[in-house]
Design a protein around this motif. Structure first.
Motif, PDB file in Angstrom:
ATOM      1  N   ALA A 220       0.807  -1.220   0.000  1.00  0.00           N
ATOM      2  CA  ALA A 220       0.000   0.000   0.000  1.00  0.00           C
ATOM      3  C   ALA A 220       0.838   1.266   0.000  1.00  0.00           C
ATOM      4  O   ALA A 220       0.319   2.348  -0.287  1.00  0.00           O
ATOM      5  CB  ALA A 220      -0.938   0.006   1.211  1.00  0.00           C
ATOM      6  N   LYS A 221       2.105   1.153   0.331  1.00  0.00           N
ATOM      7  CA  LYS A 221       2.971   2.329   0.403  1.00  0.00           C
ATOM      8  C   LYS A 221       3.154   2.929  -0.984  1.00  0.00           C
ATOM      9  O   LYS A 221       3.507   2.218  -1.928  1.00  0.00           O
ATOM     10  CB  LYS A 221       4.331   1.950   0.989  1.00  0.00           C
ATOM     11  N   PRO A 222       2.906   4.217  -1.156  1.00  0.00           N
ATOM     12  CA  PRO A 222       3.060   4.830  -2.484  1.00  0.00           C
ATOM     13  C   PRO A 222       4.494   4.695  -2.990  1.00  0.00           C
ATOM     14  O   PRO A 222       5.453   4.772  -2.216  1.00  0.00           O
ATOM     15  CB  PRO A 222       2.710   6.308  -2.237  1.00  0.00           C
ATOM     16  N   ALA A 223       4.614   4.469  -4.274  1.00  0.00           N
ATOM     17  CA  ALA A 223       5.946   4.381  -4.875  1.00  0.00           C
ATOM     18  C   ALA A 223       6.644   5.733  -4.775  1.00  0.00           C
ATOM     19  O   ALA A 223       6.020   6.786  -4.933  1.00  0.00           O
ATOM     20  CB  ALA A 223       5.832   3.956  -6.334  1.00  0.00           C
ATOM     21  N   ALA A 224       7.922   5.687  -4.478  1.00  0.00           N
ATOM     22  CA  ALA A 224       8.695   6.929  -4.390  1.00  0.00           C
ATOM     23  C   ALA A 224       8.738   7.594  -5.762  1.00  0.00           C
ATOM     24  O   ALA A 224       8.911   6.915  -6.782  1.00  0.00           O
ATOM     25  CB  ALA A 224      10.111   6.626  -3.904  1.00  0.00           C
TER      26      ALA A 224
END
Length: 252
Positions: A165-169
């Motif tokens: 779920a962590k947004p891509a950098a």
């Protein structure tokens, strides 16, 4: 309709309530006490009076039987507020890593779609990734479903879902070299850098026509450099490799 695109859509026409999902508190983990193919067949049998939104196979297959706007018949009183995922195996088993990955993917999608927090739920009044036994008699009294070994795996599944779920950098622009700016270029890169300076609290970043590096830009950049604790040649208003890296200008 609410279908998870990475699941194999295996809709059933019976054993669920159309439009009956009134809210979503989370996703409940079950154990099939059987195989994925056997469960798929059972859910299509009128005698079953049971279903689940999703199901995993031990080698990583993922089925969706019931749209998540509809109510699956998986955990009695918990059906109105919880989605469900059955898992191939029997009581006492642990989930395979492939099954944990599939549950994490579904849970990350549930988080994105319904705002469910990425955490382990421990009671029907909680929210997150739950398990059948936590509902007690109100959820059918299935105290051994999915089993203690799987319950112990839930925190790792949540951790995997969080990584998914962590947004891509964002992709950052490489440093073009100090001389590039001293040529006073007109470039979208200057505009992107100026927007980052404004986002960092600097004033308007250009007093010239179009996207070009100006004396106003240099003063604004020097102010930002000093604010970040840079000094000497690293705070002269000209982008250097270190200060460019700290500004994190997006690629254009």
């Amino acid at each position: 309709m609410a279908k998870y695109s990475k699941a194999q859509w295996r809709p059933i026409s019976i054993n669920h309530t159309k439009g009956g999902q009134t809210s979503v508190r989370g996703l409940v983990v079950h154990i099939m006490a059987g195989t994925l193919s056997g469960t798929d067949s059972w859910f299509r049998n009128p005698a079953a009076r049971a279903s689940s939104h999703f199901g995993t196979g031990r080698t990583g297959a993922l089925y969706q039987w019931v749209d998540t706007t509809n109510r699956a018949w998986a955990q009695a009183n918990g059906n109105t507020a919880w989605l469900s995922i059955e898992n191939e195996g029997k009581g006492g088993d642990s989930l395979t890593s492939a099954q944990m990955d599939r549950i994490a993917e579904v849970f990350a999608w549930v988080h994105k779609t319904y705002g469910v927090p990425l955490q382990v739920a421990k009671s029907p009044s909680g929210r997150g990734l739950g398990y059948h036994a936590m509902g007690g008699s109100g959820w059918g009294g299935h105290t051994q479903c999915p089993g203690t070994r799987i319950v112990k795996q839930l925190p790792e599944i949540v951790a995997r879902a969080k990584r998914l779920a962590k947004p891509a950098a964002p992709k950052l622009a490489p440093f073009p070299g100090a001389a590039w700016f001293k040529r006073n270029p007109r470039s979208p890169l200057v505009t992107a850098m100026g927007r980052r300076l404004v986002a960092e609290g600097c004033s308007a970043y250009s007093d010239g026509p179009g996207p070009q590096w100006t004396e106003s830009d240099r003063r604004s950049y020097a102010k930002w450099q000093r604010k970040q604790g840079f000094g000497g040649a690293d705070a002269d208003g000209w982008p250097g490799a270190k200060t460019w890296s700290a500004l994190k200008v997006p690629a254009v």
